[in-house]
Enzyme design. Structure first.
Site, PDB file in Angstrom:
ATOM      1  N   HIS A 273       1.130  -1.149  -0.049  1.00 21.18           N
ATOM      2  CA  HIS A 273      -0.034   0.116  -0.031  1.00 21.18           C
ATOM      3  C   HIS A 273       0.811   1.120   0.018  1.00 21.18           C
ATOM      4  CE1 HIS A 273      -3.436  -2.700   0.450  1.00 21.18           C
ATOM      5  NE2 HIS A 273      -3.141  -3.027   1.708  1.00 21.18           N
ATOM      6  N   ASP A 324      -4.890  -8.565  -3.045  1.00 23.71           N
ATOM      7  CA  ASP A 324      -5.132  -8.072  -1.565  1.00 23.71           C
ATOM      8  C   ASP A 324      -6.354  -9.069  -1.088  1.00 23.71           C
ATOM      9  OD1 ASP A 324      -5.105  -7.107   1.017  1.00 23.71           O
ATOM     10  OD2 ASP A 324      -5.233  -5.095   0.217  1.00 23.71           O
TER      11      ASP A 324
HETATM   12 ZN   LIG Z   1      -3.307  -7.089   2.887  1.00 24.48          ZN
END
Ligand SMILES: [Zn+2]
Length: 456
Positions: A273, A324
């Site tokens: 991220h 994810d």
């Molecule tokens: Zn993650």
């Protein structure tokens, strides 16, 4: 399961090699790896003939079990919803998962990855213990189930067992919902040892580690974990503004700033991220050659924010993409959204490719290929020595008609929707034909039964 006695040969009318597009390409594959590449050669008897061949993309960040809750967290309250309320629902789902269900859900997720452009997964694997928080008799039971799902589907696996010990910055004790995740450093070292036998059955598995986040790991623990591996190191970082604020309150530093001040971050690392970073933090990431692990679909779904991708790309930063939460599994969609997020905020077109030598689709594809492979500890692309992870674009797909070279990638990424991928070979073994995984029916049946058991 590639043939170890005689080489396989593939003949591609067009192939995207390390130095660009080539015609009439013969690839020789032995024991799952590419042993020779020749261009300008006709097909020979016995060759597997394909039209448009590209390498499979690495999916550098997955929590496989979350595929089972995709679509179940899309109901807001009066004050809106957030990452943190999503996490509460995720913990409730996680509390009911037994090992056989984890394996069935992971197999479904990995099958969908193979059908949608990904040939290797970085499994950021944090569900370790039974429902009461006790270690299974085999401490690596859940890792073994992940490896079994990879084996069944054929996907390449980089297993990243997660170290998770605390509920918040400063070593706060874990909360009860986290009991299935928790280790101390000694227990985690035992987990790593126990996971190794599970990976030996896979042809090219890689084992790394994943300190979960700076919320879940203290500085002392991080220092103790790093000597446990010479493989990849992945960490969630700076995903949410609230996380950045909490880190500032705790340490006076932002998460990425704190990490670079306290850990030897280098090219083995993947910062997952890294959404909320300053110019200085971005410069540190570029200089360290660490990979930014970007997950555009999940980051959009969770309302995380946007990574400063244009500046990072212009400075030569390394990046890859991950699915994810697996709310939707599609390599092209990850690349498309990565570009579209920037276009919407910067109000321009083709904002990421640095110049006109490569199209946007090719820049995104090759960047994610190189960065993803680095983050997962393997060689990238169609080159001698790399695993034969091959994806055939469907030359008959309407979106790919009257195109060539980079325009095939652009049309797949931006214009094709589903169905543009025809065949996939992983480590030389065919997994997908006519767009369908060869074991789709059995995998989907087991997935449906597992979900009935968990949610029904
Ligand atoms: Zn993650």
């Amino acid at each position: 399961m590639s043939d170890s006695r005689s080489p396989l040969c593939f003949h591609a009318a067009h192939a995207l090699l390390a130095d660009g597009w080539a015609r009439d390409v013969r690839l020789q594959v032995q024991d799952g790896r590419i042993t020779a590449i020749h261009t300008g050669q006709g097909a020979q008897h016995g060759d597997t003939r394909v039209g448009i061949l590209v390498p499979g993309l690495p999916n550098l960040h997955s929590h496989a079990f979350q595929r089972g809750m995709a679509g179940l967290t899309e109901i807001g309250g009066g004050d809106g919803d957030s990452f943190w309320s999503w996490r509460e629902l995720m913990y409730r789902f996680l509390a009911h998962l037994r090992p056989d269900a984890v394996q069935a859900i992971a197999a479904q997720a990995y099958m969908e990855m193979l059908e949608n452009g990904f040939t290797r997964v970085g499994e950021f694997h944090y569900l370790h213990h039974d429902a009461d928080g006790h270690a299974y008799a085999n401490r690596a039971e859940m890792s073994t189930r992940i490896a079994a799902a990879a084996d069944q589907t054929g996907i390449g696996l980089t297993l990243l067992p997660v170290f998770y010990a605390h509920a918040d910055f400063g070593g706060a004790p874990p909360n009860p919902a986290q009991r299935r995740l928790i280790h101390d450093v000694d227990g985690f070292a035992q987990l790593l040892d126990a996971a190794k036998p599970a990976l030996t059955a896979l042809p090219d598995a890689v084992l790394g580690i994943a300190p979960h986040s700076l919320r879940a790991v203290t500085g002392e623990e991080l220092s103790a974990l790093l000597p446990l591996t010479d493989g990849p190191v992945h960490i969630h970082i700076a995903e949410q503004v609230r996380e950045v604020d909490a880190c500032l309150a705790w340490s006076g530093q932002r998460p990425v700033q704190w990490l670079y001040n306290h850990a030897p971050v280098d090219a083995r690392w993947c910062l997952v991220h890294a959404t909320h970073i300053t110019d200085d933090e971005r410069a540190a990431m570029v200089a360290s050659q660490a990979v930014a692990g970007l997950c555009p679909i999940t980051e959009a779904n969770l309302g995380d924010g946007l990574f400063p991708m244009r500046a990072f790309a212009r400075e030569g930063g390394r990046f890859g993409v991950g699915s994810d939460s697996n709310v939707l599994i599609d390599a092209a969609e990850e690349l498309r959204l990565l570009e579209y997020g920037q276009r919407l905020t910067l109000r321009g077109r083709n904002v990421l490719a640095p110049d006109a030598t490569r199209s946007t689709g090719r820049f995104l594809f090759e960047g994610a290929l190189q960065g993803g492979a680095q983050a997962l500890g393997v060689a990238a692309g169609l080159q001698v020595g790399a695993s034969a992870d091959l994806v055939e674009l469907d030359a008959a797909h309407p979106a790919l008609q009257a195109r060539r070279d980079d325009a095939w990638l652009d049309s797949w990424v931006f214009a094709a929707r589903n169905g543009a991928l025809r065949s996939v070979w992983r480590h030389g073994r065919q997994c997908v034909a006519e767009g369908r995984h060869l074991q789709r029916e059995a995998i989907t049946t087991a997935f449906a039964a597992a979900l009935k058991g968990v949610l029904g």
